[in-house]
Design a protein around this motif. Sequence first.
Motif, PDB file in Angstrom:
ATOM      1  N   TYR A   1     -18.742  -5.285  -3.979  1.00 13.07           N
ATOM      2  CA  TYR A   1     -17.907  -5.029  -5.305  1.00 13.07           C
ATOM      3  C   TYR A   1     -16.673  -4.378  -5.292  1.00 13.07           C
ATOM      4  N   ARG A   2     -16.301  -3.865  -4.184  1.00 12.33           N
ATOM      5  CA  ARG A   2     -15.198  -3.282  -4.200  1.00 12.33           C
ATOM      6  C   ARG A   2     -13.877  -4.157  -3.584  1.00 12.33           C
ATOM      7  N   ASP A   3     -12.719  -3.612  -4.099  1.00 10.77           N
ATOM      8  CA  ASP A   3     -11.664  -4.447  -3.854  1.00 10.77           C
ATOM      9  C   ASP A   3     -10.609  -3.510  -3.191  1.00 10.77           C
ATOM     10  N   GLY A   4      -9.976  -4.380  -1.974  1.00 12.58           N
ATOM     11  CA  GLY A   4      -9.070  -3.520  -1.262  1.00 12.58           C
ATOM     12  C   GLY A   4      -9.677  -3.186   0.160  1.00 12.58           C
ATOM     13  N   GLU A   5      -8.668  -2.864   1.055  1.00 11.96           N
ATOM     14  CA  GLU A   5      -9.138  -2.576   2.421  1.00 11.96           C
ATOM     15  C   GLU A   5      -9.320  -0.963   2.492  1.00 11.96           C
ATOM     16  N   THR A   6     -10.637  -0.954   3.449  1.00 14.82           N
ATOM     17  CA  THR A   6     -10.974   0.196   3.896  1.00 14.82           C
ATOM     18  C   THR A   6     -10.012   0.642   4.874  1.00 14.82           C
ATOM     19  N   LEU A   7     -10.392   2.154   5.107  1.00 12.24           N
ATOM     20  CA  LEU A   7      -9.504   2.713   6.253  1.00 12.24           C
ATOM     21  C   LEU A   7      -9.877   2.030   7.580  1.00 12.24           C
ATOM     22  N   TRP A   8     -11.205   1.848   7.683  1.00 15.02           N
ATOM     23  CA  TRP A   8     -11.426   1.419   9.120  1.00 15.02           C
ATOM     24  C   TRP A   8     -11.182   0.040   9.324  1.00 15.02           C
ATOM     25  N   GLY A   9     -11.120  -0.852   8.132  1.00 12.03           N
ATOM     26  CA  GLY A   9     -10.295  -2.075   8.197  1.00 12.03           C
ATOM     27  C   GLY A   9      -8.945  -2.356   8.428  1.00 12.03           C
ATOM     28  N   CYS A  10      -8.195  -1.260   7.961  1.00 15.69           N
ATOM     29  CA  CYS A  10      -6.780  -1.086   8.544  1.00 15.69           C
ATOM     30  C   CYS A  10      -6.732  -0.558   9.870  1.00 15.69           C
ATOM     31  N   LEU A  11      -7.426   0.234  10.257  1.00 16.71           N
ATOM     32  CA  LEU A  11      -7.386   0.814  11.642  1.00 16.71           C
ATOM     33  C   LEU A  11      -7.809  -0.450  12.657  1.00 16.71           C
ATOM     34  N   SER A  12      -8.841  -1.339  12.242  1.00 14.40           N
ATOM     35  CA  SER A  12      -8.936  -2.339  12.976  1.00 14.40           C
ATOM     36  C   SER A  12      -7.972  -3.365  13.119  1.00 14.40           C
ATOM     37  N   ARG A  13      -7.290  -3.848  11.799  1.00 16.76           N
ATOM     38  CA  ARG A  13      -6.063  -4.704  11.905  1.00 16.76           C
ATOM     39  C   ARG A  13      -5.062  -4.110  12.685  1.00 16.76           C
ATOM     40  N   HIS A  14      -4.865  -3.009  13.112  1.00 16.91           N
ATOM     41  CA  HIS A  14      -3.819  -2.427  13.902  1.00 16.91           C
ATOM     42  C   HIS A  14      -4.368  -2.312  15.115  1.00 16.91           C
ATOM     43  N   GLY A  15      -5.406  -2.628  15.596  1.00 14.50           N
ATOM     44  CA  GLY A  15      -6.063  -2.699  16.824  1.00 14.50           C
ATOM     45  C   GLY A  15      -6.547  -1.500  17.184  1.00 14.50           C
ATOM     46  N   ARG A  16      -6.975  -0.600  16.471  1.00 13.58           N
ATOM     47  CA  ARG A  16      -7.699   0.770  16.700  1.00 13.58           C
ATOM     48  C   ARG A  16      -9.085   0.545  16.885  1.00 13.58           C
TER      49      ARG A  16
END
Length: 563
Positions: A90-105
């Motif tokens: 139900y939540r909209d938007g990227e999570t902290l770990w989603g953002c980190l994963s996208r940056h290869g972390r």
Amino acid sequence: MHSPNYKVLIVGLDGATFDLMLPWIEEGKLPNLARIMRSGAKSPLESTVPPITPCAWSSFMTGKNPGKHGLFDFIEPDENHGFKFTNASYRDGETLWGCLSRHGRRVGIVNVPMTFPPEPVNGFLISGLDTPHDLSAFMYPVEVRSELKMAGIKYRIDQQHLGNMRTDERRRAQLDDIFACERDRTTAFQLLSEQRPCDFRMIVFGSTDQVQHHFWHFMDASHDKHDPAGAEKFSTAILDTYVHCDEQLGILLDECDDDTIVVIMSDHGFGPMSNVRVRVNQILAEAGLLKFVESSAPGKLKQALASWLDRMIRSTLSSDAKRRIAGMLPRLRTWFETLDETQINWAETSAYVNEAYRSSPAIWLNRLQDLDEAEVAELRDRIEQIMLSLVDPQTGEPVITHLARPSELYHGPHSSKAPDLLPAWWTDGFLLDQSMPAATGLPNVERSTTPLEGGVEFAASHRLDGVFMISGGPISPEFSFSDAKIVDVTPTVLYLMGLPIPDDMDGKVLVEAIDPDFLAANPIRYESTEDGAVSEVDNAPRGFSKDESEMIARRLQALGYIQ
């Protein structure tokens, strides 16, 4: 000067409050939290309004206010009548770990509430409180479950017996079980981190929240329902829980290297509840804003019988026994639960609360009514006036001092999903009670004089200010400040890990806690969400199945959140 490319460990202590933590640190009872405080910075952490689990943790992980991420509570009105349970989908938007994963972390996440169903990440993720059942698919990747099993780790989401603490023996057994569960959580976190080394790790311990809800009246002699006899055995239950979590923190700190920044945080604070009980739907009915379904005499008798039977079953059976009975007799269960709910005539109702959900008495306008903005504003004004006029029968003072409105709190595309009025229970300390139209003569507001019902009635609940502590790297040691907000944690983590901050976040980097020379050498960078900063991976089904909704209801009931 080091570039901002640190590893980060976040340890969440759900519901932790400096009101308890700081004196115990000064007394030497929490040595590992003391290590963090004295080597780093601290601030009260302002939560969301309301300061409740789904709303607050979602604002942390997205860096956004609820009007942007759209997750306000464990429940929200469904398309017809009544409510449905929410989860991470139900939540909209990227999570902290989603953002980190996208940056290869590489990331490792364990037990953060409102993360079910688990999103694919560059690492591992075990969902938290919104997971329906231990057999649900709440671990990513799927092989994590077998890895933990092969290691002999019996991982559990949380405790299932908090609603069954009517005796000292049951309370002691429950505390022992809580501690064992948290030890297993730490062991699982260690094992997975060793198998999958991470740049960012996070674990949340929920025991601080759970024990404070149910044991505060033993610790606090000034509590309206203080239990002196129980205090002889359980006055240190909350302290013991903080000590246990401090020990788990120590285990994790011993594994950190010099390039790891450690964050301690809670989603909200905590404080005692009074014995004031408010029947909001009954008040709305007397004002002509809500109408109950008229029950026949046999119907009233059945409702009274069901209510009595419910209290009897909850007080005598364990959670496991109740689940077994529910599974064997599903039709009886449906009949029973329907009878035990106060029925609302939706066609003649303008405003209501979900009185089965005691944790956050939000007032909703009936979304099925065709109201224009002026009519909505008029209704809100009228309800607010009614609620502010309620007085404590013992002191004559107002029971509700403030009602927050969505326009005061939220901005973003999901603001219209918010409750219409939020009585400030987190400052006023009252509890919601259930209206019983079949039982005449119940007061709208009363002081409850019965002993606190263990595992069912909250002794304490959430407050606005949680805790924030951060240590390591360029963090200023022994530094205190006072304006950190829960939406600020994610931007701060991204900055310290050398990454740009999505420009749609509401939070800011907590520069007060960071060495000025480091800031000067490493300017804060931003990235536009229009350039692909938001993850496109969102294949999870929205909401729960009927069976999962029943499981969630029973788990929240076992934790004391719903009646």
